[in-house]
Design a protein around this motif. Structure first.
Motif, short mmCIF file in Angstrom:
data_model
loop_
_atom_site.label_atom_id
_atom_site.label_comp_id
_atom_site.label_asym_id
_atom_site.label_seq_id
_atom_site.Cartn_x
_atom_site.Cartn_y
_atom_site.Cartn_z
N ALA A 168 -6.75 2.93 -3.13
CA ALA A 168 -5.65 2.61 -1.48
C ALA A 168 -4.74 3.62 -0.90
N LEU A 169 -3.79 3.94 -1.41
CA LEU A 169 -3.49 5.19 -0.81
C LEU A 169 -3.65 6.06 0.15
N THR A 170 -5.13 6.27 -0.57
CA THR A 170 -4.96 7.74 -0.14
C THR A 170 -6.21 7.12 1.27
N GLU A 171 -6.24 5.92 1.28
CA GLU A 171 -6.83 5.44 2.58
C GLU A 171 -5.69 5.30 4.00
N LEU A 172 -4.39 5.21 2.87
CA LEU A 172 -3.33 5.09 3.80
C LEU A 172 -2.56 6.27 4.34
N GLU A 173 -2.68 7.02 3.60
CA GLU A 173 -2.50 8.55 3.45
C GLU A 173 -0.88 8.21 3.47
N LEU A 174 -1.23 7.71 1.93
CA LEU A 174 0.07 7.66 1.24
C LEU A 174 0.06 8.37 -0.69
N ALA A 175 -1.14 8.53 -0.88
CA ALA A 175 -1.30 9.29 -2.13
C ALA A 175 0.39 10.22 -2.28
N ASP A 176 0.32 11.18 -1.44
CA ASP A 176 1.29 11.06 -2.22
C ASP A 176 2.89 11.30 -2.51
N ARG A 177 2.38 10.35 -2.10
CA ARG A 177 4.19 9.64 -2.29
C ARG A 177 3.94 8.95 -3.31
N VAL A 178 2.75 8.48 -4.56
CA VAL A 178 2.49 7.89 -5.29
C VAL A 178 3.48 7.17 -6.22
N TRP A 179 4.60 8.26 -6.31
CA TRP A 179 5.00 8.29 -7.68
C TRP A 179 6.56 8.49 -7.06
N GLU A 180 6.88 7.99 -5.97
CA GLU A 180 7.87 8.05 -5.18
C GLU A 180 9.53 6.54 -5.42
N ARG A 181 10.11 6.11 -5.17
CA ARG A 181 10.81 5.09 -5.18
C ARG A 181 10.98 4.51 -3.74
N GLY A 222 9.86 3.06 7.20
CA GLY A 222 9.50 1.84 7.60
C GLY A 222 8.06 1.68 7.96
N GLY A 223 7.43 3.14 8.04
CA GLY A 223 6.03 2.65 8.20
C GLY A 223 5.12 3.21 7.31
N GLN A 224 5.83 4.09 6.20
CA GLN A 224 5.41 4.74 5.02
C GLN A 224 5.38 2.93 4.14
N ARG A 225 6.58 2.41 4.46
CA ARG A 225 6.61 1.18 2.83
C ARG A 225 5.57 0.38 3.92
N GLN A 226 5.32 -0.39 5.40
CA GLN A 226 4.47 -1.18 5.23
C GLN A 226 3.35 -0.42 4.66
N ARG A 227 3.15 -0.08 4.52
CA ARG A 227 1.45 0.86 4.01
C ARG A 227 1.27 0.73 2.47
N VAL A 228 2.58 0.71 2.21
CA VAL A 228 3.23 -0.18 1.01
C VAL A 228 2.55 -0.88 0.43
N ALA A 229 2.63 -2.07 1.52
CA ALA A 229 2.47 -3.72 1.54
C ALA A 229 0.98 -4.31 1.59
N VAL A 230 0.74 -2.90 2.86
CA VAL A 230 -0.65 -2.49 2.84
C VAL A 230 -1.89 -3.12 1.78
N PRO A 250 -0.94 4.50 16.70
CA PRO A 250 -1.67 4.12 16.69
C PRO A 250 -2.69 3.51 15.87
N VAL A 251 -3.31 5.54 15.15
CA VAL A 251 -4.42 5.27 14.16
C VAL A 251 -4.12 4.67 13.22
N LEU A 252 -3.01 5.27 12.80
CA LEU A 252 -2.95 4.14 11.55
C LEU A 252 -2.39 3.19 11.63
N ALA A 253 -2.05 1.84 12.53
CA ALA A 253 -2.54 0.39 12.94
C ALA A 253 -3.72 0.28 12.69
N ASP A 254 -5.17 1.38 13.39
CA ASP A 254 -5.86 0.30 13.41
C ASP A 254 -6.57 0.88 12.60
N ARG A 255 -6.42 1.51 11.20
CA ARG A 255 -7.11 1.82 10.11
C ARG A 255 -6.54 0.88 9.66
N THR A 256 -5.26 0.38 9.38
CA THR A 256 -5.12 -0.32 8.41
C THR A 256 -5.84 -2.13 9.16
#
Lengths: 218, 537
Positions: free
Chosen positions: A105-118, A124-132, A154-160
């Motif tokens: 799920a996080l890879t789709e949202l380009e956030l897989a590298d932050r998976v262990w982060e607090r 704000g945008g990264q947190r929004q993707r965590v919620a998605v 815009p690119v990530l918004a479309d993706r989401t």
């Protein structure tokens, strides 16, 4: 609305978009009229039955409501809490469960590298993707999304939006961006001062039609 | 565009925060060591024969003594305790005001060394528990009301001086400098330019000290200064359980009144009433200050305190004798090894106490917090738990130790658990308040997706509450190490017991050694706790 529909809820600030979604996920009781969500009235259910209904409804909250002190992986896994027994939820805090699904799920949202982060260390945008991502691992039948792309480029918004719409479930999203609504939704509902003032298939609408719904309420 | 979409490889393994894990592992090791030291893994700790006596004691909770004669005794005990608290707090505020000037950064300016020495001098009175001061003073003054007043006033005065100095140092200097520039002397300039800005904080803290003084006055009663604590130990040692419970309830009411009054004053100071069209003093604050001043005057009369005792020849002779006998401290081998093993016992007791209190507080915090959506049953359980926590912290730890000795064999375990039970009363309330201050929405979001109550608590409440609760627990550890001495004075072992036995035979050289060890130990615990709290942030 029917199963599989993708509905955009549009309207100016204070028109009642967020409250509509809150009533639909059962957080706020309806003051009048009847509510039916996935064939049941959340106001009439309690205990286990209510939790089972809620497990089938996923929500991206406007203010996200993530737990800042938890790592990203746990906030995403929180989507599984309805399906997991309590011991598994507790164990997952020590040895994260469902890692492949979370990473997918996080890879789709380009956030897989932050998976262990607090989570409170993210932007704000990264947190929004965590919620998605939380909704994606929840795999609900109905997705309620309150401004799910407001802090994304815009690119990530479309993706989401594609990801939320592509879960195969029914999607109800309140959106500030009319172009996003027309591109990703099959139906548009307009609200003003708490009343439905527009309900039309997206195909027949233009950007100009929707622009009238934003700005100050008339 | 494609550059934005390049996927980033996920880190393969979870990386834990090394510093925090080291602290966590260290804590577990120290806890295991303490439990082993308490004899938990080696032989019996439970005294089965005492359960019946314990049952009789517990049953008496529902039938406290209410006969007229005892209630009369109880009322005069309450008055004595209140009188000691009022005079002790008044002395502390007086000493604190003078001391604050002596240790404020403002006074010393650039003379860093002088400032550091003045601050360091405060650590000595502060590092000793009120009860230790009480025992030392009894030896100087004999059975005199001054013992109770000074035992509260001296250590509290040192803490108050430090806090008052910090409050004064935090006030912006601009107004004061401006007044000095117009030719005002330092005292008038401070009166107009510094004091008004600090007065709210000073008043709040003074009333907070009064609240604490009530508790300390009860504890001093236990070692013989009279009042509620004395009555409690008297009823306890004559096995009159209904009377014990009457004392416990009186204590609880007294503590509630002190906290409610203190909180009312602090709230008003923090949120003052708007001024009207004429000069008017705040009725609540004026009443509080005048009542307290009247209470101090009454206490002076009621306890028959006489300044003559302090300056009498006998006191002077005794002081000279004790000081001569107390220096140099004893440093012979057997004493030093006794001090070392007592210090180990003290540390182990405090660690077990804090572990018990923290686990209990975390488990009870959710129930003790005021619910967001109250049902009748939920509200009822909440009220019962809060009342129980109040009783736990109203009764001094040595009394809990006596209760636990019904069912536990003597050793450091009853003392540690007694301290743990008492600290649970304090920590439970703090944890409940921390829970109430949490943002409820992340947890509501989890409920909305169908999470059960346990999972919702684990993911939505626990992570956010852990930080503040652990910080409180570490702070209470600093308090507990001082209270361990109190429990020890009354027989539970550790440095307190050693001190009591040396005092009993007037071995002043050894007393000095134990006191030095106590101050070193409390300072070391303060340092470790501060480090651990820094690692938590």
């Amino acid at each position: 609305m029917d199963a599989g529909e993708r509905v955009a809820v549009v309207g100016a600030s204070g028109a009642g978009k967020s409250i509509l979604l809150a009533v639909a996920n059962g957080s706020v009781p309806a003051t009048a009229g009847t509510v039916e969500v996935l064939g049941a009235d959340p106001g009439a259910l309690s205990g286990r039955a209510l939790r089972q209904l809620r497990a089938r409804v996923g929500t991206v909250h406007q203010h996200l409501e993530l737990v800042g002190q938890l790592r990203v992986v746990h906030n995403v896994n929180a989507g599984r809490l309805a399906a997991w027994p309590a011991w598994r939820a507790a164990w997952s805090l020590l040895r994260p469960q469902w890692l492949p699904e979370v990473l997918a799920a996080l890879t789709e949202l380009e956030l897989a590298d932050r998976v262990w982060e607090r989570t409170d260390r993210l932007s704000g945008g990264q947190r929004q993707r965590v919620a998605v991502a939380r909704v994606l691992v929840q795999r609900p039948e109905l997705v309620l999304a309150d401004e799910p792309a407001s802090a994304l480029d815009p690119v990530l918004a479309d993706r989401t939006m594609t990801l939320l719409a592509g879960t195969g479930s029914t999607l109800v999203a309140s959106l500030h961006d009319p172009a996003l609504a027309l591109r990703h939704c099959t139906r548009v509902v307009g609200l003003a001062a708490g009343r439905v003032v527009l309900d039309s298939p997206a195909a027949g609408l233009s950007l100009a039609d929707l622009s009238a719904f934003y700005g100050a309420p008339r | 565009m494609t550059a934005v979409l390049t996927p980033v490889a996920a880190p393969a393994v979870l990386r834990r925060d090394g510093v925090r894990w080291a602290w966590g592992l260290g804590t577990l090791v120290v806890l295991g060591w303490s439990l082993a030291g308490a004899g938990l893994f080696s032989g019996a700790v439970v005294n089965g024969a005492g359960t019946r006596q314990f049952g009789r004691f517990a049953a008496a909770a529902l039938s406290p003594a209410t006969d007229g004669a005892f209630l009369g005794v109880l009322a005069s005990s309450v008055l004595i305790t209140v009188a000691y608290a009022a005079l002790g707090a008044a002395l502390a505020v007086g000493l604190g005001a003078v001391g604050a000037v002596a240790v404020a950064r403002t006074t010393w300016g650039r003379r860093r060394l002088g400032w550091a020495l003045a601050r360091g001098a405060l650590a000595v009175p502060r590092g000793l528990h009120e009860a230790v001061w009480g025992l030392l003073l009894v030896n100087l003054l004999g059975l005199d009301p001054w013992v109770g007043v000074l035992a509260i006033g001296v250590p509290y005065g040192a803490v108050t001086a430090k806090v008052f100095a910090d409050l004064l140092d935090e006030v912006p200097r601009g107004p004061y400098d401006a007044l000095r520039a117009t030719g005002a002397g330092p005292v008038p300039a401070a009166l107009y330019g510094l004091l008004p800005a600090a007065s709210g904080g000073l008043l709040s803290y003074s009333f907070y000290r009064l609240e604490c003084a009530v508790r300390s006055a009860v504890v001093l009663g236990l070692i013989g200064a009279g009042g509620l604590g004395y009555q409690l130990s008297l009823s306890f040692s004559s096995l009159r359980w209904p009377e014990v419970w009457s004392c416990v309830y009186a204590l609880s009411v007294l503590c509630v009144l002190a906290v409610v009054a203190g909180r009312a004053v602090r709230r008003r100071v923090a949120d003052p009433r708007p001024a009207g069209d004429r000069l008017r003093r705040d009725p609540l604050l004026t009443t509080a200050v005048l009542t307290t001043l009247a209470a101090v005057a009454w206490s002076w009369w009621y306890l028959a305190v006489s300044p003559a005792t302090l300056v009498s020849d006998r006191t002077g002779d005794q002081l000279r004798y004790v000081l001569a006998a107390a220096w140099p401290p004893d440093v012979d081998g057997p004493l030093l090894s006794a001090v070392a093993s007592a210090a180990v016992d003290t540390v182990q007791m405090s660690v077990i106490a804090i572990a018990v209190a923290t686990v209990g507080a975390v488990l009870l915090a959710g129930v003790a917090a005021h619910p967001v959506r109250p049902t009748v049953a939920r509200r009822l359980t909440g009220a019962v738990v809060r009342a129980a926590l109040l009783v736990l912290r109203a009764v001094p730890p040595p009394v809990w130790a006596l209760v636990l000795l019904f069912v536990l064999l003597p050793g450091i375990l009853p003392g540690a658990l007694a301290l743990g039970v008492y600290t649970l009363g304090v920590l439970g309330r703090l944890a409940a308040e921390a829970t109430e201050e949490l943002d409820p929405r992340p947890r509501a979001a989890l409920t909305a997706l169908g999470a059960g109550p346990v999972a919702g608590w684990l993911y939505g409440a626990l992570p956010a509450a852990t930080g503040p609760v652990l910080a409180y627990a570490l702070y209470r550890w600093e308090v507990a190490i001082r209270d361990t001495v109190l429990v020890g004075l009354l027989g539970a072992g550790g440095l307190g017991a050693l001190l009591a036995s040396r005092l009993a035979v007037f071995d002043w050289g050894a007393v000095t050694t134990v006191l030095v060890a106590l101050i070193v130990l409390t300072t070391a615990v303060d340092l470790v706790s501060a480090r651990a709290r820094a690692a938590l942030r």
